[in-house]
Design a protein around this motif. Structure first.
Motif, short mmCIF file in Angstrom:
data_model
loop_
_atom_site.label_atom_id
_atom_site.label_comp_id
_atom_site.label_asym_id
_atom_site.label_seq_id
_atom_site.Cartn_x
_atom_site.Cartn_y
_atom_site.Cartn_z
N SER A 1 -23.43 25.89 -21.05
CA SER A 1 -21.98 25.86 -20.91
C SER A 1 -21.52 26.75 -19.76
O SER A 1 -20.60 26.40 -19.02
N ARG A 2 -22.18 27.89 -19.58
CA ARG A 2 -21.80 28.79 -18.48
C ARG A 2 -22.07 28.14 -17.13
O ARG A 2 -21.23 28.18 -16.23
N ARG B 1 -19.71 25.24 -16.46
CA ARG B 1 -18.37 25.70 -16.12
C ARG B 1 -18.31 26.19 -14.67
O ARG B 1 -17.43 25.81 -13.91
N LYS C 1 -19.06 23.15 -12.36
CA LYS C 1 -18.33 21.91 -12.69
C LYS C 1 -19.30 20.73 -12.82
O LYS C 1 -19.02 19.61 -12.38
N ASP D 1 -15.89 15.89 -21.64
CA ASP D 1 -15.09 17.10 -21.88
C ASP D 1 -15.92 18.32 -22.19
O ASP D 1 -15.56 19.13 -23.05
N GLY E 1 -15.56 22.29 -22.29
CA GLY E 1 -14.35 22.56 -23.07
C GLY E 1 -13.72 23.88 -22.66
O GLY E 1 -14.05 24.46 -21.63
N THR E 2 -12.85 24.37 -23.50
CA THR E 2 -12.11 25.60 -23.16
C THR E 2 -12.41 26.77 -24.09
O THR E 2 -11.87 27.85 -23.88
N ASP E 3 -13.25 26.59 -25.10
CA ASP E 3 -13.45 27.67 -26.07
C ASP E 3 -14.74 28.45 -25.88
O ASP E 3 -15.09 29.26 -26.72
#
Length: 171
Positions: A131-132, A135, A138, A165, A168-170
């Motif tokens: 996830s890192r 992010r 991208k 998605d 995500g944002t969490d």
């Protein structure tokens, strides 16, 4: 046999499915998320027959075995194998140069780089690297699973559709 097999033999032994998912990501950063299972080398060997990739590896204690694995994993095209000691910056550089990152995310780097989540009811270290990295770069994340064929003769390496998605944002 995979580390020393010629390209034609690997293409015969390892069936590749879902390459269209990777091709659909052309021009975007890509993380190929592969579980650290038995078929990890089979999937990478087969993918390396189709193009260039970056991946991370851990040095082996036996220098001859380490050299054999490194030579076997980099013999087609211009594969970039990054030592775990090179850290994530080397991965980010490779991805910035357009190389898809073949990521085997089950190494336990300790509590700083992992969260503990239930795995069959037992807290297990789970790295947050995918996830890192997704992010920061991208990147699109494509799962890849390699399964041994019935009877043990060969593998099927399957690229699955990109996660939507993610991350995500969490996180």
């Amino acid at each position: 046999a995979l580390p020393i097999s010629p390209k034609a033999r690997i293409e015969q032994l390892v069936q590749l499915e879902g390459l269209e998912h990777l091709q659909a990501c052309a021009g975007r950063p890509v993380i190929i998320l592969a579980p650290h299972f038995v078929g990890l080398d089979a999937a990478f060997a087969r993918l390396s027959c189709t193009g260039n990739f970056a991946s991370m590896y851990a040095h082996q204690k036996n220098p001859r075995y380490d050299a054999l694995l490194l030579a076997g994993r980099t013999r087609f095209g211009q594969q970039r194998l990054l030592s775990r000691q090179d850290g994530v910056r080397a991965v980010l550089r490779a991805m910035g140069e357009g190389l898809p990152f073949y990521y085997l995310p089950d190494l336990d780097f300790g509590p700083h780089d992992a969260i503990f989540v239930p795995f069959f009811g037992v807290p297990a270290a789970t790295v947050t690297g995918v996830s890192r990295i997704a992010r920061v770069t991208k990147a699109v994340v494509l799962p890849c699973v390699a399964k041994m064929q019935p009877g043990g003769e060969g593998y099927v390496a399957q690229l699955l559709p990109a996660w939507r998605d993610f991350p995500g944002t969490d996180v």
